[in-house]
Scaffold this motif. Sequence first.
Motif, PDB file in Angstrom:
ATOM      1  N   HIS A   1      19.743  -7.598   0.553  1.00  0.00           N
ATOM      2  CA  HIS A   1      18.809  -6.527  -0.145  1.00  0.00           C
ATOM      3  C   HIS A   1      19.147  -6.371  -1.566  1.00  0.00           C
ATOM      4  O   HIS A   1      18.214  -5.951  -2.450  1.00  0.00           O
TER       5      HIS A   1
ATOM      6  N   LYS B   1      17.723  -9.081  -3.947  1.00  0.00           N
ATOM      7  CA  LYS B   1      16.347  -9.078  -3.771  1.00  0.00           C
ATOM      8  C   LYS B   1      16.047  -7.840  -5.078  1.00  0.00           C
ATOM      9  O   LYS B   1      15.227  -8.224  -5.943  1.00  0.00           O
ATOM     10  N   THR B   2      16.783  -6.885  -4.956  1.00  0.00           N
ATOM     11  CA  THR B   2      16.460  -5.674  -6.152  1.00  0.00           C
ATOM     12  C   THR B   2      16.660  -6.237  -7.440  1.00  0.00           C
ATOM     13  O   THR B   2      16.146  -6.013  -8.338  1.00  0.00           O
TER      14      THR B   2
ATOM     15  N   ARG C   1      12.072 -11.866   6.146  1.00  0.00           N
ATOM     16  CA  ARG C   1      11.338 -10.890   5.868  1.00  0.00           C
ATOM     17  C   ARG C   1      11.607 -10.529   4.485  1.00  0.00           C
ATOM     18  O   ARG C   1      10.534 -10.080   3.485  1.00  0.00           O
ATOM     19  N   LEU C   2      12.791 -10.463   3.737  1.00  0.00           N
ATOM     20  CA  LEU C   2      13.120 -10.493   2.641  1.00  0.00           C
ATOM     21  C   LEU C   2      12.579 -11.346   1.696  1.00  0.00           C
ATOM     22  O   LEU C   2      12.393 -11.039   0.556  1.00  0.00           O
ATOM     23  N   SER C   3      12.646 -12.497   2.065  1.00  0.00           N
ATOM     24  CA  SER C   3      12.174 -13.501   1.317  1.00  0.00           C
ATOM     25  C   SER C   3      10.917 -13.446   1.308  1.00  0.00           C
ATOM     26  O   SER C   3      10.259 -13.928  -0.035  1.00  0.00           O
TER      27      SER C   3
ATOM     28  N   GLU D   1       9.256 -10.898   0.631  1.00  0.00           N
ATOM     29  CA  GLU D   1       9.075  -9.842  -0.480  1.00  0.00           C
ATOM     30  C   GLU D   1       9.315 -10.239  -1.658  1.00  0.00           C
ATOM     31  O   GLU D   1       9.113  -9.357  -2.968  1.00  0.00           O
TER      32      GLU D   1
END
Length: 241
Positions: free
Chosen positions: A91, A94-95, A154-156, A158
């Motif tokens: 996470h 991703k940020t 899910r993060l991918s 986003e």
Amino acid sequence: MADEADQRSVLVEIPEPQAKVTERLRRSYMDILCSRLTVTHTCSRRLRSEERHACNESKHLMDTLLLAEQSVQMASGSLTSDLSLLLHDLHQKKTSVYRSIPYSRLGSNRDAHCYRKARPHLMAFWRACEEGGRVFERSGEWQKLLEFVQAASRLSGELPLWETSEHNSLRQRCYNTLAAFCTTALKKHTPNASRARGLLRRFRAAPASRYGIGSCLKELEKILQEHQKITLSHTQIHPSI
């Protein structure tokens, strides 16, 4: 007589006090005092701003140290399979992708220039997907691996979509890597119907290319068909349920 003349000449040569010099010194003192007060006020405001900045920097430093410790452990092979820690790392990466994009530009923030800024962080995200999956694969924790794959996919999803299709290849690479881990885990462990549907939904929502995730989709569809058969058989045996 000569001594008296010398004394008078010495007395005559001593200048009288100058009022202008005294006034000038007073003004200089006031100027210095005012300037010091101004500097003190400015420093106070700067210190308050620096304190707020220091708080943010401190939090960022703690996150950085935590992730650095994790990276060292991962490199040494001694990282425990802490799912929450690995997902927190993912996470954060991703940020970092979104923080790297220059949103102050007048043009698009999904063009080639912005992609070049974000690419190192996208690579770091992909490596975190790969390294996190390796941890559970080596330890044989297939249930946790499937949980990691579901959250990581899910993060991918986003991650930003770029104007040039080639620039989305790293996003696709993340899905391919996670799909490979998913396929490996499915051969060792059969998830419940809810998790299988969740994984299938995530990978069906992946970018257009199905080259890297085709085998994973087939495995998930096969598992869901088996679950449906079991449910149907159970219903036939116990029609009142």
